[in-house]
Design a protein around this motif. Structure first.
Motif, PDB file in Angstrom:
ATOM      1  N   LYS A 101       0.938  -1.138  -0.363  1.00 24.74           N
ATOM      2  CA  LYS A 101       0.061  -0.162  -0.666  1.00 24.74           C
ATOM      3  C   LYS A 101       0.720   1.441  -0.490  1.00 24.74           C
ATOM      4  O   LYS A 101       1.899   1.378   0.703  1.00 24.74           O
ATOM      5  CB  LYS A 101      -0.982  -0.339   1.416  1.00 24.74           C
ATOM      6  CG  LYS A 101      -1.648  -1.679   1.084  1.00 24.74           C
ATOM      7  CD  LYS A 101      -3.412  -0.776   1.886  1.00 24.74           C
ATOM      8  CE  LYS A 101      -3.848  -2.361   2.024  1.00 24.74           C
ATOM      9  NZ  LYS A 101      -5.500  -1.524   1.420  1.00 24.74           N
ATOM     10  N   LYS A 102       0.180   2.303  -1.196  1.00 23.46           N
ATOM     11  CA  LYS A 102       1.442   3.381  -0.859  1.00 23.46           C
ATOM     12  C   LYS A 102       0.554   4.817  -0.584  1.00 23.46           C
ATOM     13  O   LYS A 102      -0.657   4.174  -1.280  1.00 23.46           O
ATOM     14  CB  LYS A 102       1.737   3.827  -2.318  1.00 23.46           C
ATOM     15  CG  LYS A 102       3.284   4.843  -2.612  1.00 23.46           C
ATOM     16  CD  LYS A 102       3.305   4.037  -3.790  1.00 23.46           C
ATOM     17  CE  LYS A 102       3.980   5.662  -4.414  1.00 23.46           C
ATOM     18  NZ  LYS A 102       4.858   5.504  -6.000  1.00 23.46           N
ATOM     19  N   LYS A 103       0.785   5.388  -0.404  1.00 23.35           N
ATOM     20  CA  LYS A 103       0.006   7.038   0.112  1.00 23.35           C
ATOM     21  C   LYS A 103       0.161   7.317  -0.722  1.00 23.35           C
ATOM     22  O   LYS A 103       1.286   7.493  -1.701  1.00 23.35           O
ATOM     23  CB  LYS A 103      -0.572   7.321   1.076  1.00 23.35           C
ATOM     24  CG  LYS A 103      -0.423   7.195   2.368  1.00 23.35           C
ATOM     25  CD  LYS A 103       0.269   8.030   3.472  1.00 23.35           C
ATOM     26  CE  LYS A 103      -0.890   7.236   4.874  1.00 23.35           C
ATOM     27  NZ  LYS A 103      -0.237   8.291   6.106  1.00 23.35           N
ATOM     28  N   SER A 104      -0.829   8.500  -2.048  1.00 23.80           N
ATOM     29  CA  SER A 104      -1.091   9.333  -2.961  1.00 23.80           C
ATOM     30  C   SER A 104      -1.768  11.109  -3.116  1.00 23.80           C
ATOM     31  O   SER A 104      -3.155  10.130  -2.348  1.00 23.80           O
ATOM     32  CB  SER A 104      -1.566   8.315  -3.989  1.00 23.80           C
ATOM     33  OG  SER A 104      -3.016   7.794  -4.301  1.00 23.80           O
TER      34      SER A 104
END
Length: 140
Positions: A11-14
């Motif tokens: 998971k990666k914040k954007s």
């Protein structure tokens, strides 16, 4: 060929702005280049593998559209097809049928969700259960 799917994504914040911008760019690119790629792909597969090649190409597209539907329709499906403690729709790497099958196993389908599952069973027996954690990939 059906291949077991493994979850290896992180998971990666954007940024919301980046998400909206990429969404708009993807729509424009699909509208401009999609028809060309589709026609080229069908002819390429026809000449490379014959009619079976067209079927393989069409199946890949169908699975991708199904995954897109799982994301686009997630809020509606989560509201109408499952109970509050159900397995949620919306995983971009999963088909609608896979999420439906997981909810069938968990007994978290609403009456409407059960009806959708029964319709799929008429078309393809045990479709949602057979779709769980798998994706369909034609043999190369």
């Amino acid at each position: 060929m059906i291949i077991k799917k493994q979850d290896c994504g992180k998971k990666k914040k954007s940024s919301p702005i980046i998400g909206i911008l990429l969404f708009l760019i993807s729509i424009v690119l699909m509208a401009l280049t999609g028809p060309i790629g589709l026609v080229f792909g069908f002819f390429h597969q026809l000449f490379a593998k014959g009619f079976n090649g067209i079927g393989e190409f069409a199946l890949k597209i169908a699975v991708s559209i199904d995954q897109l539907g799982n994301v686009i329709m997630q809020h509606l499906f989560n509201s109408l097809w499952i109970t509050k403690d159900g397995y949620e729709f919306g995983n971009r790497d999963e088909t609608i049928s896979s999420a439906l099958g997981k909810n069938k196993q968990l007994c978290t389908l609403t009456t409407f969700g059960k009806a959708i599952d029964k319709i799929l069973d008429i078309i393809d027996h045990n479709h949602s259960l057979d779709s769980i954690d798998y994706f369909i990939q034609p043999e190369e």
